[in-house]
Design a protein around this motif. Sequence first.
Motif, mmCIF file in Angstrom:
data_model
loop_
_atom_site.group_PDB
_atom_site.id
_atom_site.type_symbol
_atom_site.label_atom_id
_atom_site.label_comp_id
_atom_site.label_asym_id
_atom_site.label_seq_id
_atom_site.Cartn_x
_atom_site.Cartn_y
_atom_site.Cartn_z
ATOM 1 N N LYS A 29 -0.555 -11.618 -2.068
ATOM 2 C CA LYS A 29 -1.981 -11.421 -1.838
ATOM 3 C C LYS A 29 -2.629 -10.429 -2.802
ATOM 4 O O LYS A 29 -3.784 -10.557 -3.141
ATOM 5 C CB LYS A 29 -2.233 -10.953 -0.406
ATOM 6 N N SER A 30 -1.901 -9.430 -3.212
ATOM 7 C CA SER A 30 -2.491 -8.373 -4.047
ATOM 8 C C SER A 30 -1.780 -8.251 -5.388
ATOM 9 O O SER A 30 -1.477 -7.151 -5.852
ATOM 10 C CB SER A 30 -2.444 -7.026 -3.312
ATOM 11 N N GLY A 31 -1.485 -9.373 -5.969
ATOM 12 C CA GLY A 31 -0.888 -9.367 -7.299
ATOM 13 C C GLY A 31 0.500 -8.764 -7.362
ATOM 14 O O GLY A 31 0.847 -8.100 -8.341
ATOM 15 N N GLY A 32 1.282 -8.953 -6.310
ATOM 16 C CA GLY A 32 2.659 -8.469 -6.315
ATOM 17 C C GLY A 32 2.845 -7.070 -5.760
ATOM 18 O O GLY A 32 3.957 -6.549 -5.766
ATOM 19 N N LEU A 33 1.768 -6.467 -5.273
ATOM 20 C CA LEU A 33 1.858 -5.107 -4.738
ATOM 21 C C LEU A 33 1.449 -5.068 -3.265
ATOM 22 O O LEU A 33 0.540 -5.780 -2.854
ATOM 23 C CB LEU A 33 0.946 -4.156 -5.518
ATOM 24 N N LEU A 34 2.145 -4.225 -2.509
ATOM 25 C CA LEU A 34 1.765 -3.986 -1.120
ATOM 26 C C LEU A 34 1.302 -2.542 -0.976
ATOM 27 O O LEU A 34 1.956 -1.629 -1.487
ATOM 28 C CB LEU A 34 2.954 -4.185 -0.175
ATOM 29 N N PRO A 35 0.170 -2.309 -0.293
ATOM 30 C CA PRO A 35 -0.188 -0.929 0.016
ATOM 31 C C PRO A 35 0.848 -0.344 0.965
ATOM 32 O O PRO A 35 1.279 -1.010 1.908
ATOM 33 C CB PRO A 35 -1.549 -1.034 0.693
ATOM 34 N N ALA A 36 1.235 0.903 0.707
ATOM 35 C CA ALA A 36 2.200 1.599 1.556
ATOM 36 C C ALA A 36 1.549 2.883 2.056
ATOM 37 O O ALA A 36 1.341 3.826 1.289
ATOM 38 C CB ALA A 36 3.477 1.905 0.780
ATOM 39 N N ILE A 37 1.201 2.889 3.335
ATOM 40 C CA ILE A 37 0.615 4.068 3.967
ATOM 41 C C ILE A 37 1.769 4.992 4.336
ATOM 42 O O ILE A 37 2.689 4.596 5.049
ATOM 43 C CB ILE A 37 -0.180 3.679 5.221
ATOM 44 N N ILE A 38 1.712 6.233 3.853
ATOM 45 C CA ILE A 38 2.793 7.179 4.101
ATOM 46 C C ILE A 38 2.355 8.138 5.195
ATOM 47 O O ILE A 38 1.327 8.806 5.091
ATOM 48 C CB ILE A 38 3.154 7.965 2.819
ATOM 49 N N GLN A 39 3.160 8.200 6.258
ATOM 50 C CA GLN A 39 2.830 9.002 7.435
ATOM 51 C C GLN A 39 3.994 9.930 7.764
ATOM 52 O O GLN A 39 5.156 9.517 7.710
ATOM 53 C CB GLN A 39 2.565 8.071 8.622
ATOM 54 N N ASP A 40 3.704 11.171 8.103
ATOM 55 C CA ASP A 40 4.747 12.096 8.541
ATOM 56 C C ASP A 40 5.264 11.617 9.898
ATOM 57 O O ASP A 40 4.490 11.434 10.836
ATOM 58 C CB ASP A 40 4.188 13.517 8.649
ATOM 59 N N ALA A 41 6.569 11.410 10.002
ATOM 60 C CA ALA A 41 7.151 10.880 11.233
ATOM 61 C C ALA A 41 7.005 11.852 12.400
ATOM 62 O O ALA A 41 6.953 11.420 13.549
ATOM 63 C CB ALA A 41 8.629 10.547 11.008
ATOM 64 N N GLN A 42 6.947 13.146 12.110
ATOM 65 C CA GLN A 42 6.829 14.139 13.178
ATOM 66 C C GLN A 42 5.384 14.378 13.593
ATOM 67 O O GLN A 42 5.050 14.299 14.766
ATOM 68 C CB GLN A 42 7.456 15.469 12.728
ATOM 69 N N THR A 43 4.530 14.674 12.614
ATOM 70 C CA THR A 43 3.157 15.059 12.949
ATOM 71 C C THR A 43 2.215 13.870 13.088
ATOM 72 O O THR A 43 1.113 14.012 13.599
ATOM 73 C CB THR A 43 2.574 15.991 11.871
#
Length: 198
Positions: free
Chosen positions: A7-21
């Motif tokens: 869908k996005s030219g071979g790239l996926l958005p990756a949302i980075i979230q702190d697992a604790q907070t």
Amino acid sequence: MELDFTKSGGLLPAIIQDAQTRQVLMLGFMNEEAYRKTLETNKVTFFSRTRKRLWTKGETSGNFLHVVQILVDCDSDTLLVKVRPDGPICHTGTDTCFGEDNASGIFFLKYLQDFIDRRREEMPEDSYTTSLFRKGVNRMAQKVGEEAVETVIEAVNGTEEGFLYEASDLIYHLIVLLTSKGFRLEDLAHELQKRHKE
């Protein structure tokens, strides 16, 4: 679930979230190779759109993002990557790329317990927390009792500032005691949630 890199030219958005907070730390992009490397190394690797190459977050700063869990959205074209960060996330030195503090407010308590956990593992000299662990559970429990009494006294006959000070001491010593017993604040939250009635 198969990822859809088309869908996005071979790239996926990756949302980075702190697992604790649960704080959102940054947004990056992964191609299939970056995704595979992330899975293999357990360190977040992105595809740099400007440099046209893979880069592992932290490869120059040392502030790696250790993968705890990766979730895929319902359309299979966005990733939510829950991580344990080694330090500040942004190249500017801030906790997040959005300029927010990652361990502020109520989330500081989790940060504090992680810090106390490290003290228990490393047992550095000249640390008050280390001295509590060395004295054992009886002393830790005694300190919780002492701080509880001091909190009550301040609540009844003291000042607001004194009450907050003593209540903070109480919470700190309770976290130390929890840690020594193998529990975390999350266990208290779970117990309270079980008891909660709307």
